[in-house]
Design an enzyme around this catalytic site. Structure first.
Site, PDB file in Angstrom:
ATOM      1  N   ASN A 143      -3.364  12.956  -3.373  1.00 44.91           N
ATOM      2  CA  ASN A 143      -4.535  13.377  -4.144  1.00 44.91           C
ATOM      3  C   ASN A 143      -5.052  14.735  -3.692  1.00 44.91           C
ATOM      4  OD1 ASN A 143      -4.832  11.265  -5.991  1.00 44.91           O
ATOM      5  ND2 ASN A 143      -5.999  10.005  -4.562  1.00 44.91           N
ATOM      6  N   HIS A 163      -6.072  14.496  -8.421  1.00 46.73           N
ATOM      7  CA  HIS A 163      -6.185  13.075  -8.760  1.00 46.73           C
ATOM      8  C   HIS A 163      -5.382  12.699  -9.999  1.00 46.73           C
ATOM      9  CE1 HIS A 163      -9.177  11.778  -5.781  1.00 46.73           C
ATOM     10  NE2 HIS A 163      -9.638  13.018  -5.868  1.00 46.73           N
ATOM     11  N   GLU A 185      -4.948   2.166  -3.981  1.00 45.71           N
ATOM     12  CA  GLU A 185      -3.485   2.283  -3.986  1.00 45.71           C
ATOM     13  C   GLU A 185      -2.818   1.004  -3.477  1.00 45.71           C
ATOM     14  OE1 GLU A 185      -4.872   4.301  -0.107  1.00 45.71           O
ATOM     15  OE2 GLU A 185      -5.627   3.925  -2.123  1.00 45.71           O
ATOM     16  N   ASP A 217      -2.943   9.620 -10.114  1.00 45.34           N
ATOM     17  CA  ASP A 217      -2.965   8.574 -11.144  1.00 45.34           C
ATOM     18  C   ASP A 217      -1.571   8.339 -11.717  1.00 45.34           C
ATOM     19  OD1 ASP A 217      -5.659   8.223 -10.804  1.00 45.34           O
ATOM     20  OD2 ASP A 217      -6.258   9.303 -12.623  1.00 45.34           O
ATOM     21  N   ASP A 257       0.842  -1.197   0.000  1.00 49.18           N
ATOM     22  CA  ASP A 257       0.000   0.000   0.000  1.00 49.18           C
ATOM     23  C   ASP A 257       0.878   1.249   0.000  1.00 49.18           C
ATOM     24  OD1 ASP A 257      -2.982   0.977   0.744  1.00 49.18           O
ATOM     25  OD2 ASP A 257      -1.536   2.194   1.843  1.00 49.18           O
TER      26      ASP A 257
END
Length: 208
Positions: free
Chosen positions: A91, A96, A126, A100, A83
């Site tokens: 973010n 975002h 994630e 990404d 993770d």
């Protein structure tokens, strides 16, 4: 030519045969194209659109297959659930689209830094799942330590932003004939939370 056979009839027959052969060739080409489309659609259905890694459905299927193999042959099997630390903050801070980019670039780096026959897929959000066939906790721990150090050294550039990230990893080794794949995965998930609760940027091993 048979005696008395009209020339026009023979020509018509040859034309029909030629037309049939042409149609057969066209159908063969169309069938090849169709098979390619089907194969592409199948690949898309099992691939995460953002990272181009196996998606959740595919990586879980890989895990299930390896559990069956491990049960049948008695070979060791480990998994690592990974993770990105503080991903929500990325973010919220950069947007975002930058988030990404981080997922995309990290997925590529991870794929290039695991060894065959290990496989990695995007498990969700994630989180990434690494399946390590024929691997004990020792091998999985060595890989986790190496990945944590490598990711820590990465500098990810996106929209003129330079971002440093860390990861946390939960590791578990499959209990042959003593658990199912879901329990196995849940133990790795518990180890992941242990790593996060211990300060992140580290790995933890699931309790036996």
């Amino acid at each position: 030519m048979l005696i008395g056979e009209p020339v026009s009839s023979l020509a018509q027959l040859e034309a029909v045969i030629a037309e049939l052969q042409k149609t057969k060739r066209i159908l063969t080409i169309k069938e090849t194209e169709l098979q390619a489309v089907i194969a592409q659609a199948d690949e898309v259905s099992h691939t995460d659109a953002l990272t181009f890694l196996p998606n959740r459905r595919q990586i879980v299927r890989d895990l299930q297959n390896e559990v069956l193999f491990s049960d049948h042959y008695g070979t060791p099997l480990s998994i690592s659930l990974l993770d990105i630390d503080h991903f929500k903050k990325i973010n919220d801070t950069y947007g975002h689209s930058v988030g990404d980019d981080v997922l995309r670039k990290l997925g590529s780096e991870l794929r290039n830094h695991i060894r065959y026959p290990d496989t990695i897929g995007r498990y969700g959000g994630e989180e990434f799942l690494i399946v390590l066939p024929h691997s004990t906790l020792k091998a999985a721990s060595e890989q986790a330590e190496r990945l944590c150090a490598y990711v820590r050294s990465l500098l990810i550039t996106s929209v003129e932003q330079e971002i440093v990230i860390t990861i946390s990893i939960g590791i578990a080794q499959y209990k042959i004939h003593r658990e199912d794949w879901e329990t196995f995965l849940n133990r790795a998930d518990a180890a992941l939370y242990q790593a996060k609760n211990s300060g992140r940027d580290r790995w933890a091993v699931a309790e036996e």
